[in-house]
Design a protein around this motif. Structure first.
Motif, PDB file in Angstrom:
ATOM      1  N   ARG A  14       3.629   0.723  24.785  1.00 29.65           N
ATOM      2  CA  ARG A  14       2.360  -0.013  24.808  1.00 29.65           C
ATOM      3  C   ARG A  14       1.969  -0.378  26.238  1.00 29.65           C
ATOM      4  N   LEU A  15       2.945  -0.788  27.048  1.00 30.43           N
ATOM      5  CA  LEU A  15       2.654  -1.084  28.456  1.00 30.43           C
ATOM      6  C   LEU A  15       2.111   0.160  29.155  1.00 30.43           C
ATOM      7  N   ILE A  16       2.768   1.274  28.953  1.00 29.81           N
ATOM      8  CA  ILE A  16       2.362   2.514  29.616  1.00 29.81           C
ATOM      9  C   ILE A  16       0.967   2.932  29.161  1.00 29.81           C
ATOM     10  N   GLU A  17       0.680   2.774  27.887  1.00 36.92           N
ATOM     11  CA  GLU A  17      -0.658   3.109  27.378  1.00 36.92           C
ATOM     12  C   GLU A  17      -1.719   2.237  28.046  1.00 36.92           C
ATOM     13  N   LEU A  18      -1.413   0.976  28.261  1.00 37.77           N
ATOM     14  CA  LEU A  18      -2.369   0.055  28.875  1.00 37.77           C
ATOM     15  C   LEU A  18      -2.545   0.292  30.373  1.00 37.77           C
ATOM     16  N   TRP A  19      -1.460   0.584  31.080  1.00 42.21           N
ATOM     17  CA  TRP A  19      -1.572   0.704  32.545  1.00 42.21           C
ATOM     18  C   TRP A  19      -1.664   2.134  33.042  1.00 42.21           C
ATOM     19  N   GLY A  20      -1.457   3.105  32.191  1.00 47.00           N
ATOM     20  CA  GLY A  20      -1.326   4.501  32.606  1.00 47.00           C
ATOM     21  C   GLY A  20      -2.489   5.090  33.370  1.00 47.00           C
ATOM     22  N   ASP A  21      -3.708   4.642  33.106  1.00 47.19           N
ATOM     23  CA  ASP A  21      -4.882   5.186  33.793  1.00 47.19           C
ATOM     24  C   ASP A  21      -5.474   4.212  34.808  1.00 47.19           C
ATOM     25  N   ALA A  22      -4.798   3.094  35.038  1.00 46.98           N
ATOM     26  CA  ALA A  22      -5.333   2.068  35.930  1.00 46.98           C
ATOM     27  C   ALA A  22      -4.912   2.316  37.378  1.00 46.98           C
ATOM     28  N   ASP A  23      -5.780   1.893  38.294  1.00 49.37           N
ATOM     29  CA  ASP A  23      -5.399   1.901  39.710  1.00 49.37           C
ATOM     30  C   ASP A  23      -4.425   0.773  39.988  1.00 49.37           C
ATOM     31  N   VAL A  24      -4.697  -0.389  39.405  1.00 44.62           N
ATOM     32  CA  VAL A  24      -3.825  -1.546  39.583  1.00 44.62           C
ATOM     33  C   VAL A  24      -3.584  -2.190  38.225  1.00 44.62           C
ATOM     34  N   ALA A  25      -2.348  -2.611  38.012  1.00 47.56           N
ATOM     35  CA  ALA A  25      -1.984  -3.339  36.802  1.00 47.56           C
ATOM     36  C   ALA A  25      -1.268  -4.617  37.222  1.00 47.56           C
ATOM     37  N   VAL A  26      -1.703  -5.720  36.643  1.00 51.45           N
ATOM     38  CA  VAL A  26      -1.020  -7.003  36.841  1.00 51.45           C
ATOM     39  C   VAL A  26      -0.428  -7.376  35.495  1.00 51.45           C
ATOM     40  N   VAL A  27       0.881  -7.536  35.461  1.00 54.75           N
ATOM     41  CA  VAL A  27       1.585  -7.886  34.237  1.00 54.75           C
ATOM     42  C   VAL A  27       2.100  -9.314  34.378  1.00 54.75           C
ATOM     43  N   VAL A  28       1.744 -10.163  33.405  1.00 49.64           N
ATOM     44  CA  VAL A  28       2.220 -11.550  33.390  1.00 49.64           C
ATOM     45  C   VAL A  28       3.188 -11.679  32.234  1.00 49.64           C
ATOM     46  N   ASP A  29       4.399 -12.140  32.542  1.00 50.05           N
ATOM     47  CA  ASP A  29       5.446 -12.209  31.534  1.00 50.05           C
ATOM     48  C   ASP A  29       6.320 -13.423  31.789  1.00 50.05           C
ATOM     49  N   ALA A  30       7.000 -13.862  30.745  1.00 49.99           N
ATOM     50  CA  ALA A  30       7.952 -14.960  30.860  1.00 49.99           C
ATOM     51  C   ALA A  30       9.297 -14.405  31.327  1.00 49.99           C
ATOM     52  N   LEU A  31      10.059 -15.261  31.951  1.00 44.88           N
ATOM     53  CA  LEU A  31      11.355 -14.886  32.509  1.00 44.88           C
ATOM     54  C   LEU A  31      12.383 -15.922  32.100  1.00 44.88           C
ATOM     55  N   HIS A  32      13.510 -15.454  31.553  1.00 43.72           N
ATOM     56  CA  HIS A  32      14.640 -16.341  31.285  1.00 43.72           C
ATOM     57  C   HIS A  32      15.345 -16.581  32.605  1.00 43.72           C
ATOM     58  N   ALA A  33      15.533 -17.822  32.966  1.00 49.70           N
ATOM     59  CA  ALA A  33      16.241 -18.136  34.204  1.00 49.70           C
ATOM     60  C   ALA A  33      17.133 -19.345  33.953  1.00 49.70           C
ATOM     61  N   ASP A  34      18.375 -19.087  33.576  1.00 44.49           N
ATOM     62  CA  ASP A  34      19.305 -20.185  33.329  1.00 44.49           C
ATOM     63  C   ASP A  34      19.441 -21.017  34.589  1.00 44.49           C
ATOM     64  N   GLY A  35      19.212 -22.308  34.435  1.00 46.67           N
ATOM     65  CA  GLY A  35      19.304 -23.200  35.581  1.00 46.67           C
ATOM     66  C   GLY A  35      18.141 -23.053  36.537  1.00 46.67           C
ATOM     67  N   GLY A  36      17.109 -22.352  36.121  1.00 43.10           N
ATOM     68  CA  GLY A  36      15.958 -22.111  36.983  1.00 43.10           C
ATOM     69  C   GLY A  36      15.000 -23.293  37.003  1.00 43.10           C
ATOM     70  N   GLU A  37      13.808 -23.002  37.435  1.00 46.06           N
ATOM     71  CA  GLU A  37      12.759 -24.017  37.562  1.00 46.06           C
ATOM     72  C   GLU A  37      11.577 -23.586  36.689  1.00 46.06           C
ATOM     73  N   PRO A  38      11.467 -24.137  35.477  1.00 41.87           N
ATOM     74  CA  PRO A  38      10.369 -23.744  34.601  1.00 41.87           C
ATOM     75  C   PRO A  38       9.019 -23.881  35.303  1.00 41.87           C
ATOM     76  N   GLY A  39       8.205 -22.835  35.148  1.00 45.53           N
ATOM     77  CA  GLY A  39       6.895 -22.801  35.787  1.00 45.53           C
ATOM     78  C   GLY A  39       6.889 -22.080  37.126  1.00 45.53           C
ATOM     79  N   ARG A  40       8.070 -21.835  37.698  1.00 45.15           N
ATOM     80  CA  ARG A  40       8.111 -21.107  38.978  1.00 45.15           C
ATOM     81  C   ARG A  40       7.696 -19.665  38.736  1.00 45.15           C
ATOM     82  N   ILE A  41       6.917 -19.135  39.668  1.00 47.97           N
ATOM     83  CA  ILE A  41       6.363 -17.787  39.535  1.00 47.97           C
ATOM     84  C   ILE A  41       7.066 -16.854  40.509  1.00 47.97           C
ATOM     85  N   HIS A  42       7.498 -15.721  40.003  1.00 44.97           N
ATOM     86  CA  HIS A  42       8.097 -14.675  40.830  1.00 44.97           C
ATOM     87  C   HIS A  42       7.106 -13.514  40.863  1.00 44.97           C
TER      88      HIS A  42
END
Length: 156
Positions: free
Chosen positions: A47-75
């Motif tokens: 599904r990701l490939i179908e969505l981004w396959g013909d694009a010049d630029v793709a921005v993907v926003v996803d959640a990340l598990h980070a044990d001991g991390g800082e919720p809300g921090r963006i990588h």
């Protein structure tokens, strides 16, 4: 036909912070973003490939598990010239973004530029609604997404 740019919110809105990608896409629906496709998906590679396959630029926003991390921090991970075996940040889903990139490379379906905005989450249990720290980051994530799209548009 896909737009020159696509923003993909990845996640499951019924798993608390895993819904951050969808929340950002909903927020972006309020903006005027010409030639940008907005989409929400569960993160499955095809599904990701179908969505981004013909694009010049793709921005993907996803959640990340980070044990001991800082919720809300963006990588932010940028994949301009991906190499097989490259492993961007793992998502909160079983198959990570690295596998989707590898498959897209094999199928020659990579966007020219892939930007991953991975947001550290705190709670991935069953339920609706983002935790306060992740909810507080929504405006910043949306602004970063728009900045990525603007940077590409001004470079053309």
């Amino acid at each position: 036909m896909t737009a020159p740019a696509v923003v993909i919110g990845v996640g499951n809105e019924y798993r608390r912070d895993d819904g951050v990608g969808a929340a950002v896409v909903r927020r972006l629906h309020r903006c005027t973003l010409p030639q940008v496709t907005l989409a929400i998906t569960d993160g499955e590679s095809s599904r990701l490939i179908e969505l981004w396959g013909d694009a010049d630029v793709a921005v993907v926003v996803d959640a990340l598990h980070a044990d001991g991390g800082e919720p809300g921090r963006i990588h932010r991970v940028v994949v301009d010239r991906p190499l097989t075996g490259h492993r961007p940040l793992a998502s909160s889903h079983g198959m990570g973004m690295g596998e989707a990139v590898d498959l897209a490379l094999a199928l020659d379906r990579m966007p020219r530029r892939l930007v991953i905005l991975a947001v550290e989450g705190a709670d991935f249990s069953v339920g609706r609604g983002l935790t306060p720290a992740v909810r507080a980051a929504l405006d910043r994530i949306a602004a970063l997404t728009i900045d990525e799209l603007s940077a590409v548009a001004s470079a053309v």
